[in-house]
Design a protein around this motif. Sequence first.
Motif, PDB file in Angstrom:
ATOM      1  N   UNK A   1       0.832  -1.204   0.000  1.00  0.00           N
ATOM      2  CA  UNK A   1       0.000   0.000   0.000  1.00  0.00           C
ATOM      3  C   UNK A   1       0.866   1.253   0.000  1.00  0.00           C
ATOM      4  N   UNK A   2       1.892   1.266   0.831  1.00  0.00           N
ATOM      5  CA  UNK A   2       2.773   2.428   0.892  1.00  0.00           C
ATOM      6  C   UNK A   2       3.386   2.725  -0.474  1.00  0.00           C
ATOM      7  N   UNK A   3       3.937   1.710  -1.124  1.00  0.00           N
ATOM      8  CA  UNK A   3       4.593   1.935  -2.417  1.00  0.00           C
ATOM      9  C   UNK A   3       3.606   2.371  -3.492  1.00  0.00           C
ATOM     10  N   UNK A   4       2.452   1.745  -3.549  1.00  0.00           N
ATOM     11  CA  UNK A   4       1.449   2.097  -4.555  1.00  0.00           C
ATOM     12  C   UNK A   4       0.920   3.511  -4.311  1.00  0.00           C
ATOM     13  N   UNK A   5       0.578   3.818  -3.090  1.00  0.00           N
ATOM     14  CA  UNK A   5      -0.029   5.112  -2.777  1.00  0.00           C
ATOM     15  C   UNK A   5       0.955   6.267  -2.927  1.00  0.00           C
ATOM     16  N   UNK A   6       2.180   6.076  -2.475  1.00  0.00           N
ATOM     17  CA  UNK A   6       3.165   7.157  -2.619  1.00  0.00           C
ATOM     18  C   UNK A   6       3.464   7.400  -4.093  1.00  0.00           C
ATOM     19  N   UNK A   7       3.493   6.337  -4.888  1.00  0.00           N
ATOM     20  CA  UNK A   7       3.720   6.483  -6.329  1.00  0.00           C
ATOM     21  C   UNK A   7       2.542   7.210  -6.980  1.00  0.00           C
ATOM     22  N   UNK A   8       1.323   6.918  -6.544  1.00  0.00           N
ATOM     23  CA  UNK A   8       0.135   7.587  -7.091  1.00  0.00           C
ATOM     24  C   UNK A   8       0.185   9.090  -6.823  1.00  0.00           C
ATOM     25  N   UNK A   9       0.574   9.464  -5.599  1.00  0.00           N
ATOM     26  CA  UNK A   9       0.676  10.889  -5.263  1.00  0.00           C
ATOM     27  C   UNK A   9       1.754  11.554  -6.121  1.00  0.00           C
ATOM     28  N   UNK A  10       2.861  10.857  -6.327  1.00  0.00           N
ATOM     29  CA  UNK A  10       3.915  11.412  -7.190  1.00  0.00           C
ATOM     30  C   UNK A  10       3.428  11.588  -8.624  1.00  0.00           C
ATOM     31  N   UNK A  11       2.640  10.645  -9.116  1.00  0.00           N
ATOM     32  CA  UNK A  11       2.084  10.750 -10.476  1.00  0.00           C
ATOM     33  C   UNK A  11       1.188  11.975 -10.603  1.00  0.00           C
ATOM     34  N   UNK A  12       0.389  12.216  -9.594  1.00  0.00           N
ATOM     35  CA  UNK A  12      -0.485  13.389  -9.618  1.00  0.00           C
ATOM     36  C   UNK A  12       0.359  14.657  -9.589  1.00  0.00           C
TER      37      UNK A  12
END
Length: 185
Positions: A89-100
């Motif tokens: 979850x941490x890796x997916x969510x932090x990557x999603x925020x970076x994408x935004x």
Amino acid sequence: MAAINMQQGYAAVLCVLAVLGLEAAAPGECELTRLLQDKLQYEMRLQFMKHYFPIDYTVQVQYEEVLRPSNITRLRNGTVSEAALRYLWFHVSSQAVLRIREVLPEKHPSWKYTQELCQLFDALGKEYSKYRQIDVETVVADLVKLIHSAGAESRSKAVRPKALLDNCLKVMRMLYGVPCRWEST
């Protein structure tokens, strides 16, 4: 004496969580995810991730960067540990925020909000730096490697920024609600 009782109480909670199959989250994780939960309130997600973006605006993300509660349920049924699921979850969510954040100019009204989210994920990353790839189930380690691999854009999909953060919050509540003793919100 109070410290001994507190330690015994904490040990009892850990024992109950172990029986339930839920590994305890570290106190630092609980505090940081509580702060994230506060930042991801519905009104804030709506304002910063929907109202400040054009209608039907989407961000390109890798297929694996969309983590839904159903994915977590499937992985749990495949006997993936709670600690490994939180790591994913941490890796997916932090990557999603970076994408935004990548698509936002610095003067965009959502820039500061995403910057604050990134700072919370950076602090959470320090908690997760204790995990080693070999301590995580192979399926989770492979997904994390895929998320961070360059050139995986061929498996991309368009997702609304608010949907990414909605999924982030829902999965976070699934993974941290019980071990961190959050009330239902």
